[in-house]
Design an enzyme around this catalytic site. Structure first.
Site, PDB file in Angstrom:
ATOM      1  N   ARG A 293       5.917 -12.626  10.155  1.00 62.40           N
ATOM      2  CA  ARG A 293       6.494 -11.384   9.688  1.00 62.40           C
ATOM      3  C   ARG A 293       7.862 -11.165  10.335  1.00 62.40           C
ATOM      4  O   ARG A 293       8.049 -11.465  11.519  1.00 62.40           O
ATOM      5  CB  ARG A 293       5.531 -10.267  10.088  1.00 62.40           C
ATOM      6  CG  ARG A 293       6.026  -8.886   9.829  1.00 62.40           C
ATOM      7  CD  ARG A 293       4.951  -7.926  10.324  1.00 62.40           C
ATOM      8  NE  ARG A 293       5.551  -6.632  10.616  1.00 62.40           N
ATOM      9  CZ  ARG A 293       4.961  -5.490  10.290  1.00 62.40           C
ATOM     10  NH1 ARG A 293       3.790  -5.484   9.723  1.00 62.40           N
ATOM     11  NH2 ARG A 293       5.543  -4.348  10.584  1.00 62.40           N
TER      12      ARG A 293
ATOM     13  N   GLU B  71       0.877  -1.176   0.000  1.00 57.06           N
ATOM     14  CA  GLU B  71       0.000   0.000   0.000  1.00 57.06           C
ATOM     15  C   GLU B  71       0.912   1.223   0.000  1.00 57.06           C
ATOM     16  O   GLU B  71       1.826   1.313   0.815  1.00 57.06           O
ATOM     17  CB  GLU B  71      -0.887   0.019   1.252  1.00 57.06           C
ATOM     18  CG  GLU B  71      -1.876   1.183   1.186  1.00 57.06           C
ATOM     19  CD  GLU B  71      -2.782   1.306   2.418  1.00 57.06           C
ATOM     20  OE1 GLU B  71      -2.697   0.465   3.317  1.00 57.06           O
ATOM     21  OE2 GLU B  71      -3.544   2.300   2.450  1.00 57.06           O
TER      22      GLU B  71
ATOM     23  N   LYS C 199       4.453   1.627  10.953  1.00 58.63           N
ATOM     24  CA  LYS C 199       4.518   3.025  10.510  1.00 58.63           C
ATOM     25  C   LYS C 199       4.239   3.988  11.653  1.00 58.63           C
ATOM     26  O   LYS C 199       4.889   5.007  11.802  1.00 58.63           O
ATOM     27  CB  LYS C 199       3.481   3.247   9.415  1.00 58.63           C
ATOM     28  CG  LYS C 199       3.985   2.858   8.065  1.00 58.63           C
ATOM     29  CD  LYS C 199       2.858   2.763   7.082  1.00 58.63           C
ATOM     30  CE  LYS C 199       3.011   1.499   6.295  1.00 58.63           C
ATOM     31  NZ  LYS C 199       1.877   0.716   6.036  1.00 58.63           N
TER      32      LYS C 199
END
Ligand SMILES: [Zn+2]
Length: 533
Positions: free
Chosen positions: A326, A107, A336
């Site tokens: 992950r 994204e 973020k």
């Protein structure tokens, strides 16, 4: 007897898994291994799970040394297999040569980090391995979060990683397609417009209760959906999928699939005001792009079922989904929000601060893309937690750089010495301070000098003598150099040999007795960042 054998095998599998994950074996992984070793175990899965649960607990109690001792005795092949397996990643289920399609689906709402890179390498690896195709697809249907700078930054990072894709596309180009599918879901009674306030629908969803909007007819819903596209205000209506408000998987409790966003999209501007949510867009696009294998981190695992459901309702095929844990880098956030907090509070200088795990930061620090690729092959696609230490990353980077990095002399806190008839030299202050009268030192690769008194030395001989301390030195044509040490934020100031002045920005070199460093800027002084020792 049979049961005893299974118990023992399960325990060995648990120890193997615990060994691979530093004492944290996962029940899921052990179950997978046990079932693939003997599919008939499925017949009594409850009992098997009980065995596994106990075996995992027992295995996790062992020290790494105990695990190794046990495995070498019980299953000596394990270590050999492990070494072979590390070279190549496992085959993909249902993969056919020439027909595999994988995708990178970032994204454009932030900078890529180490976790993306590892995930991208997996997808790239398999597309190549099966002579298939790799698609770069921007998941850009959240106008409030996305920005044009990130599309470019992502492409730049991919170029740096050396990942080539066959096709590039953006979900925001397909809004009309999402409308078409949304309308067909409304038409078939599988979606409805919900006009409940956010708080209310959140509570109903939590309680597993349906709202009254669910009872509206398809006709009413189609009309409302048209209103959403024209006049309804942001937050006043959403399109929801009619699934199961009592599902244990909460993502299936009539999830929102489209909503009104009045903010301008970075590429589409204000052309559209109804936008698909991630799962809806992602599910449709994976099918539309013909993706055969989705390889992604398991934070999405709960949503696999939802995405498969969406495709089923639309009569689309679902890809194979392979989830893995992950990757995180120890001591530094990858989310973020957390990075933004560090930037806002001034704790780091920006997204490319060399202490961070963003690709821009790692590149700036002198971590090379080959290191991330090798890391992907080493961590592989495991379901256990995968936190990489900075040391482990540095070790791989060092192995890759060592054979080719050029070596240079660097003298921190330089102290001037005159060697009669030979010229002016600089040596580290610390070495100069430790000299004793009459002691002989070697200027590395040059000649030996004898210390006379403070600041005074004289030429001694050319011959290399054993036990003579060797000093880093530079001559009078050396250049001012500063090396930033990211962890401490301190800068080592000194002089480097004149050849360093010819290097270009981005070159990674080795300063003897300091470590590997990347040239950040040329000029006076030359500025470098220390990659690692
Ligand atoms: Zn409602």
């Amino acid at each position: 007897m049979v049961a005893k054998k299974i118990e023992n095998n399960v325990f060995i599998f648990a120890v193997e898994n615990a060994f691979l994950h530093k004492g944290k074996a996962s029940e899921g992984a052990v179950l997978g291994k046990a079932l693939s070793s003997d599919p008939s175990l499925k017949d009594d899965i409850v009992k098997l799970r009980t065995h596994i649960s106990k075996a995992v607990k027992d295995a996790n109690k062992l020290s790494i040394d105990e695990m190794e001792t046990l495995l070498r005795k019980e299953n000596p092949d394990f270590f050999e297999k492990k070494e072979i397996a590390e070279r190549e990643l496992p085959e993909l289920p249902g993969a056919e040569m020439g027909k595999v399609v994988t995708r990178l689906a970032p994204e454009p709402n932030g900078y890529l980090h180490i976790g993306h890179a590892v995930s991208f390498f997996f997808n790239h690896y398999y597309a190549k391995k099966y002579s298939g195709k790799l698609i770069l697809r921007f998941e850009d249907t959240n106008p409030e979060k996305e920005s044009t700078e990130y599309y470019d930054a992502i492409k730049e990072d991919l170029a740096w990683l050396g990942i080539k894709y066959d096709k590039i596309k953006r979900n925001s180009d397909d809004i009309e397609l999402f409308y078409k599918h949304a309308e067909s879901l409304i038409d078939s009674g599988n979606a409805y417009v919900c006009r409940c306030p956010v708080e209310k629908s959140r509570k109903l969803r939590y309680d597993g209760e349906e709202c009254l909007c669910r009872k509206n007819s398809s006709k009413e819903n189609l009309e409302l959906f048209r209103e959403m596209k024209k006049t309804l205000k942001q937050g006043s209506a959403t399109l929801r999928l009619k699934l199961d408000m009592k599902s244990k998987n909460t993502t299936l409790r009539d999830p929102t699939i489209m909503r009104i966003v009045e903010a301008a999209h970075p590429l589409q501007g204000t052309k559209y005001r109804v936008w698909p949510l991630y799962d809806f867009a992602n599910a449709i696009e994976d099918a539309k792009c013909g993706v055969t294998h989705v390889l992604r981190s398991n934070e999405f695992q709960q949503r696999d079922e939802l995405q498969n459901n969406i495709r089923e309702l639309l009569g689309m095929d679902s890809p194979h989904i392979i989830s893995y844990s992950r990757i995180n880098l120890e001591g530094t956030p990858t989310s973020k929000r957390e990075i933004q907090k560090l930037i806002d509070s001034g704790k780091v200088s920006g997204w490319d601060d060399p202490r961070l795990a963003t690709l821009q930061a790692l590149r700036r620090r002198g971590i090379v893309p080959e290191t991330l690729e090798r890391l992907a092959k080493e961590v592989r696609m495991t379901s256990g937690s995968t936190t990489i230490s900075m040391d482990a990353l540095n070790t791989i980077n060092r192995k890759i750089l060592s054979p080719t990095a050029k070596h240079y002399f660097f003298v921190p806190s330089p102290e001037k010495i005159e060697v009669k008839s030979k010229g002016t030299f600089y040596i580290p202050k610390e070495d100069a301070k430790s000299m004793k009268k009459g002691e002989i030192f070697r200027l590395k690769d040059l000649f030996n000098v004898k210390f006379i008194g403070k600041g005074e030395v004289e030429f001694d001989s050319d011959k290399v003598k054993s036990n003579t301390k060797k000093l880093q030195w530079v001559s009078s044509d050396s250049i001012e150099t500063e090396i930033l040490v990211p962890e401490t934020g301190k800068t080592i100031k000194g002089l480097s040999q004149k050849e360093v002045g010819k290097l270009k920005v981005g070159e990674i070199i080795q300063f003897e007795r300091v470590g590997f460093a990347i040239i950040e800027s040329t000029g006076k002084p030359i500025k470098c960042i220390l990659s690692h020792e």
